[in-house]
Motif scaffolding. Structure first.
Motif, short mmCIF file in Angstrom:
data_model
loop_
_atom_site.label_atom_id
_atom_site.label_comp_id
_atom_site.label_asym_id
_atom_site.label_seq_id
_atom_site.Cartn_x
_atom_site.Cartn_y
_atom_site.Cartn_z
N ASN A 260 53.18 53.56 34.49
CA ASN A 260 51.96 53.33 35.27
C ASN A 260 52.07 53.90 36.68
OD1 ASN A 260 50.49 52.06 33.24
ND2 ASN A 260 51.30 50.04 33.74
N ARG A 261 53.21 53.72 37.31
CA ARG A 261 53.40 54.28 38.66
C ARG A 261 53.40 55.80 38.63
NH1 ARG A 261 58.10 50.10 40.76
NH2 ARG A 261 56.68 48.34 41.06
N THR A 262 53.97 56.37 37.59
CA THR A 262 54.01 57.84 37.47
C THR A 262 52.61 58.40 37.24
OG1 THR A 262 56.26 57.74 36.62
CG2 THR A 262 55.03 59.76 36.21
N LYS A 263 51.81 57.72 36.45
CA LYS A 263 50.43 58.16 36.24
C LYS A 263 49.66 58.16 37.56
CE LYS A 263 49.83 56.31 31.56
NZ LYS A 263 49.08 55.27 30.81
N GLU A 264 49.82 57.09 38.33
CA GLU A 264 49.16 57.01 39.63
C GLU A 264 49.64 58.13 40.56
OE1 GLU A 264 49.53 53.12 41.39
OE2 GLU A 264 48.82 52.14 39.57
N LYS A 265 50.94 58.36 40.56
CA LYS A 265 51.50 59.42 41.40
C LYS A 265 50.94 60.78 40.99
CE LYS A 265 55.91 61.38 42.92
NZ LYS A 265 57.38 61.24 42.82
N LEU A 266 50.84 61.01 39.70
CA LEU A 266 50.30 62.27 39.20
C LEU A 266 48.85 62.46 39.63
CD1 LEU A 266 51.41 64.57 37.50
CD2 LEU A 266 50.66 63.37 35.46
N GLN A 267 48.06 61.40 39.55
CA GLN A 267 46.67 61.47 39.99
C GLN A 267 46.59 61.80 41.48
OE1 GLN A 267 44.98 57.72 38.87
NE2 GLN A 267 44.40 58.42 36.82
N ASN A 268 47.44 61.18 42.28
CA ASN A 268 47.43 61.43 43.72
C ASN A 268 47.85 62.87 44.04
OD1 ASN A 268 46.52 58.88 44.42
ND2 ASN A 268 48.58 58.03 44.46
N ILE A 269 48.82 63.39 43.31
CA ILE A 269 49.24 64.78 43.53
C ILE A 269 48.09 65.72 43.23
CG2 ILE A 269 50.73 66.62 42.67
CD1 ILE A 269 52.89 64.41 42.18
N ILE A 270 47.41 65.48 42.11
CA ILE A 270 46.29 66.34 41.73
C ILE A 270 45.17 66.25 42.77
CG2 ILE A 270 44.47 66.67 40.00
CD1 ILE A 270 46.62 65.88 37.89
N LYS A 271 44.94 65.07 43.31
CA LYS A 271 43.92 64.90 44.36
C LYS A 271 44.28 65.69 45.61
CE LYS A 271 42.09 60.45 42.92
NZ LYS A 271 41.98 59.02 43.20
N THR A 272 45.57 65.82 45.91
CA THR A 272 45.96 66.60 47.10
C THR A 272 45.65 68.07 46.91
OG1 THR A 272 48.25 66.97 46.36
CG2 THR A 272 47.84 65.00 47.70
N TYR A 273 45.52 68.50 45.65
CA TYR A 273 45.12 69.89 45.37
C TYR A 273 43.62 70.08 45.54
CZ TYR A 273 49.73 70.52 43.19
OH TYR A 273 51.06 70.59 42.94
N GLY A 274 42.91 69.00 45.83
CA GLY A 274 41.48 69.09 46.05
C GLY A 274 40.66 68.90 44.80
N TYR A 275 41.26 68.42 43.74
CA TYR A 275 40.55 68.20 42.49
C TYR A 275 40.31 66.72 42.30
CZ TYR A 275 39.06 68.70 37.66
OH TYR A 275 38.33 68.69 36.50
N GLU A 276 39.06 66.33 42.10
CA GLU A 276 38.71 64.92 41.88
C GLU A 276 38.41 64.72 40.41
OE1 GLU A 276 38.75 62.33 44.01
OE2 GLU A 276 39.47 63.66 45.59
N PHE A 277 38.77 63.53 39.91
CA PHE A 277 38.55 63.19 38.50
C PHE A 277 37.11 62.81 38.24
CE2 PHE A 277 42.90 62.36 39.59
CZ PHE A 277 43.57 63.06 38.60
#
Length: 141
Positions: A124-141
């Motif tokens: 669960n923590r890794t999934k959250e971390k992955l989402q945050n990394i992708i958000k830093t690239y400027g991509y929103e879910f």
């Protein structure tokens, strides 16, 4: 691996490591589980070496190289996902790949040698971390 040649290199490395370590297989687990562990550890080591090679390039450089006419939204998402995965540590990468292979928490815990609860929390923590990394690239879910 993103590149076909890199995938072939990784497959060769995995086969080599399986061959080298076969004498040490003690039969304490299923043969397939042992093969999986050797393959996973080899892949993680390979990724670590590859990360050192690719650290020279930034994500933005790679995005600029993409030809928008040849890239659809799913390819872009997949590219972002793999680039984000490269920023995870080896345990986090293993968790995500095991999860993507459809393994449940119990199977993940057994393959990584951690408790089932620990596997669930780390995943669960890794999934959250992955989402945050992708958000830093400027991509929103």
């Amino acid at each position: 691996m993103d590149d076909k040649e890199d995938r072939n290199d990784l497959v060769q490395e995995i086969v080599l490591q399986l061959w080298k370590s076969f004498e040490r297989f003690e039969g304490n687990s299923q043969f397939s589980t042992w093969m999986y562990r050797v393959s996973l550890n080899t892949a993680l080591t390979y990724f670590k070496k590859e990360k050192k090679k690719t650290d020279r390039y930034t994500f933005l450089d790679n995005v600029d190289k993409l030809d928008e006419s040849d890239t659809n939204e799913k390819e872009t998402q997949l590219d972002l996902f793999y680039k984000a995965i490269h920023e995870l540590n080896k345990v986090e990468k293993a968790l995500i790949f095991l999860f993507l292979e459809g393994q449940n928490h119990k199977e993940i815990s057994r393959n990584l040698g951690i408790s089932e609860v620990n596997a669930r929390v780390k995943l669960n923590r890794t999934k959250e971390k992955l989402q945050n990394i992708i958000k830093t690239y400027g991509y929103e879910f």
